[in-house]
Design a protein around this motif. Sequence first.
Motif, PDB file in Angstrom:
ATOM      1  N   TYR A  24       3.610  17.208  23.369  1.00 17.00           N
ATOM      2  CA  TYR A  24       3.255  16.468  24.590  1.00 17.00           C
ATOM      3  C   TYR A  24       2.950  17.418  25.739  1.00 17.00           C
ATOM      4  N   GLY A  25       3.781  18.452  25.909  1.00 18.61           N
ATOM      5  CA  GLY A  25       3.547  19.401  26.985  1.00 18.61           C
ATOM      6  C   GLY A  25       4.408  19.167  28.199  1.00 18.61           C
ATOM      7  N   GLY A  26       5.537  18.479  28.033  1.00 14.72           N
ATOM      8  CA  GLY A  26       6.460  18.240  29.138  1.00 14.72           C
ATOM      9  C   GLY A  26       7.857  17.998  28.608  1.00 14.72           C
ATOM     10  N   LEU A  27       8.850  18.134  29.479  1.00 13.14           N
ATOM     11  CA  LEU A  27      10.243  17.993  29.071  1.00 13.14           C
ATOM     12  C   LEU A  27      10.694  16.538  29.126  1.00 13.14           C
ATOM     13  N   VAL A  28      11.547  16.159  28.181  1.00 14.16           N
ATOM     14  CA  VAL A  28      12.179  14.844  28.176  1.00 14.16           C
ATOM     15  C   VAL A  28      13.621  15.035  28.639  1.00 14.16           C
ATOM     16  N   ARG A  29      13.927  14.510  29.786  1.00 14.73           N
ATOM     17  CA  ARG A  29      15.266  14.675  30.360  1.00 14.73           C
ATOM     18  C   ARG A  29      15.998  13.331  30.346  1.00 14.73           C
ATOM     19  N   GLU A  30      17.300  13.413  30.554  1.00 16.81           N
ATOM     20  CA  GLU A  30      18.055  12.189  30.777  1.00 16.81           C
ATOM     21  C   GLU A  30      17.556  11.535  32.069  1.00 16.81           C
ATOM     22  N   VAL A  31      17.448  10.208  32.191  1.00 12.92           N
ATOM     23  CA  VAL A  31      18.020   9.202  31.298  1.00 12.92           C
ATOM     24  C   VAL A  31      17.089   8.846  30.143  1.00 12.92           C
ATOM     25  N   LEU A  32      15.893   9.372  30.200  1.00 11.34           N
ATOM     26  CA  LEU A  32      14.897   9.008  29.200  1.00 11.34           C
ATOM     27  C   LEU A  32      15.299   9.484  27.810  1.00 11.34           C
ATOM     28  N   LEU A  33      15.976  10.617  27.735  1.00 10.82           N
ATOM     29  CA  LEU A  33      16.313  11.199  26.444  1.00 10.82           C
ATOM     30  C   LEU A  33      17.136  10.253  25.584  1.00 10.82           C
ATOM     31  N   SER A  34      18.061   9.545  26.194  1.00  9.13           N
ATOM     32  CA  SER A  34      18.929   8.650  25.428  1.00  9.13           C
ATOM     33  C   SER A  34      18.538   7.179  25.569  1.00  9.13           C
ATOM     34  N   MET A  35      17.398   6.909  26.169  1.00 11.35           N
ATOM     35  CA  MET A  35      16.983   5.520  26.369  1.00 11.35           C
ATOM     36  C   MET A  35      16.714   4.782  25.060  1.00 11.35           C
ATOM     37  N   PRO A  36      15.912   5.350  24.126  1.00 12.57           N
ATOM     38  CA  PRO A  36      15.714   4.636  22.849  1.00 12.57           C
ATOM     39  C   PRO A  36      17.011   4.608  22.041  1.00 12.57           C
ATOM     40  N   ARG A  37      17.170   3.579  21.242  1.00  9.91           N
ATOM     41  CA  ARG A  37      18.400   3.413  20.464  1.00  9.91           C
ATOM     42  C   ARG A  37      18.682   4.635  19.598  1.00  9.91           C
ATOM     43  N   TYR A  38      17.653   5.246  19.028  1.00  9.78           N
ATOM     44  CA  TYR A  38      17.821   6.409  18.155  1.00  9.78           C
ATOM     45  C   TYR A  38      17.382   7.703  18.831  1.00  9.78           C
ATOM     46  N   GLY A  39      17.216   7.675  20.145  1.00 17.00           N
ATOM     47  CA  GLY A  39      16.816   8.879  20.854  1.00 17.00           C
ATOM     48  C   GLY A  39      15.368   9.259  20.549  1.00 17.00           C
ATOM     49  N   TRP A  40      15.112  10.570  20.588  1.00 19.81           N
ATOM     50  CA  TRP A  40      13.768  11.107  20.358  1.00 19.81           C
ATOM     51  C   TRP A  40      13.812  12.135  19.232  1.00 19.81           C
ATOM     52  N   ILE A  41      12.769  12.143  18.418  1.00 14.76           N
ATOM     53  CA  ILE A  41      12.596  13.214  17.449  1.00 14.76           C
ATOM     54  C   ILE A  41      11.321  13.975  17.778  1.00 14.76           C
ATOM     55  N   ASN A  42      11.280  15.224  17.358  1.00 17.44           N
ATOM     56  CA  ASN A  42      10.186  16.124  17.707  1.00 17.44           C
ATOM     57  C   ASN A  42       9.650  16.798  16.443  1.00 17.44           C
ATOM     58  N   LEU A  43       8.338  16.737  16.241  1.00 19.75           N
ATOM     59  CA  LEU A  43       7.688  17.539  15.201  1.00 19.75           C
ATOM     60  C   LEU A  43       7.289  18.862  15.835  1.00 19.75           C
ATOM     61  N   HIS A  44       7.856  19.944  15.313  1.00 21.06           N
ATOM     62  CA  HIS A  44       7.633  21.282  15.869  1.00 21.06           C
ATOM     63  C   HIS A  44       7.034  22.167  14.784  1.00 21.06           C
ATOM     64  N   PHE A  45       6.045  22.972  15.146  1.00 19.33           N
ATOM     65  CA  PHE A  45       5.300  23.724  14.144  1.00 19.33           C
ATOM     66  C   PHE A  45       5.881  25.117  13.907  1.00 19.33           C
ATOM     67  N   SER A  46       7.140  25.147  13.451  1.00 19.85           N
ATOM     68  CA  SER A  46       7.770  26.380  12.997  1.00 19.85           C
ATOM     69  C   SER A  46       8.984  26.019  12.162  1.00 19.85           C
ATOM     70  N   LEU A  47       9.571  27.023  11.527  1.00 18.25           N
ATOM     71  CA  LEU A  47      10.816  26.840  10.797  1.00 18.25           C
ATOM     72  C   LEU A  47      11.960  27.190  11.744  1.00 18.25           C
ATOM     73  N   LEU A  48      12.466  26.191  12.430  1.00 16.85           N
ATOM     74  CA  LEU A  48      13.510  26.421  13.427  1.00 16.85           C
ATOM     75  C   LEU A  48      14.762  27.011  12.793  1.00 16.85           C
ATOM     76  N   PRO A  49      15.458  27.914  13.526  1.00 13.82           N
ATOM     77  CA  PRO A  49      15.304  28.223  14.957  1.00 13.82           C
ATOM     78  C   PRO A  49      14.287  29.315  15.286  1.00 13.82           C
ATOM     79  N   ARG A  50      13.474  29.723  14.313  1.00 15.66           N
ATOM     80  CA  ARG A  50      12.469  30.736  14.610  1.00 15.66           C
ATOM     81  C   ARG A  50      11.333  30.096  15.407  1.00 15.66           C
ATOM     82  N   TRP A  51      10.973  30.730  16.484  1.00 16.48           N
ATOM     83  CA  TRP A  51       9.860  30.360  17.346  1.00 16.48           C
ATOM     84  C   TRP A  51      10.047  29.013  18.026  1.00 16.48           C
ATOM     85  N   ARG A  52      11.115  28.943  18.821  1.00 16.15           N
ATOM     86  CA  ARG A  52      11.288  27.814  19.733  1.00 16.15           C
ATOM     87  C   ARG A  52      10.378  28.010  20.944  1.00 16.15           C
TER      88      ARG A  52
END
Length: 315
Positions: free
Chosen positions: A86-114
């Motif tokens: 997306y290109g922006g940070l998700v902070r509280e209260v938005l972070l916990s607003m959905p019942r299951y929170g938020w998930i993120n697809l990230h293009f690396s094998l975490l924790p490498r290249w955060r």
Amino acid sequence: MRIVFAGTPAPAVPSLHALAASAHEIVGVVTRSDAPLGRKRVLTPSPVAQAAAELGLPVIKADRLDADATAAIGALQPDLGVIVAYGGLVREVLLSMPRYGWINLHFSLLPRWRGAAPVQHALIAGDRTTGASVFQLVPALDAGDVFAELRYDVPRGATAGQVLETLADLGARLVTDVVDDIATGAARAVPQRGEPTLAPKLTLADGALDLGASAEVVLDRFRGTTPEPGAHLAIDGQRLKVLDAFRGPDTVDGGAVPAPGEFALAGRDVVVGTGAGTVLLKTVQPAGRAAMAAADWWRGRRGETPRAELPGEPR
């Protein structure tokens, strides 16, 4: 589930399409505002905004997930938020607003290249294997528990743009599978293991090729900064963009070895010397001109042999 999707650039579009075709309902798409593109700086919707319009999905345009954006997302009553570049940070209260929170697809094998440019940094560092991870979003940068990951062996010569395009397609299936598992209660996330490395957003300066390094290191940086922010050399105080490059011969002209930054012809090909070996330039773009074959650029200099500046050299 009712899903809010947040994403902006082209690599997020495959995930949006995959979720739109799933059994879940996308109740809203969050993306950044229209941006000026091209020489005429025409305001243009993001690739995600364009895809959402084609799918008939409601769009929230916001450069920051501020109080107004949070209220608009809350009104949609989502069960889950899915974010892909997306290109922006998700902070509280938005972070916990959905019942299951938020998930993120990230293009690396975490924790490498955060961070914002994981594929680019992986290629610059010479990683030959990378991948994608789906993790639970938490306040700390890319630090949440991981639901699923896939590994990808980088093809020889592949650029960051090519790798990212492939991972975007592969990751779309990965994130959809995780969403399905969350819906059925089968999803399980595990903590990240290993030493984190960081992948901050690249700047134009990151595309400068250091010809004092070996040819392999130079080419790793070329691939990692192609197409953005763009690899380049400094010649006569101006940038020469390098659009296509390969490993060159170790010697030219019957055994000569070009010094770092020196150009030469190897047959009909233009090569430049590095700290070890040469790099063959196939396509370049001089300042203020269109892209052209490196050989045509060479001929256009009418016998004036160029030399690339090395880092730390006085101009």
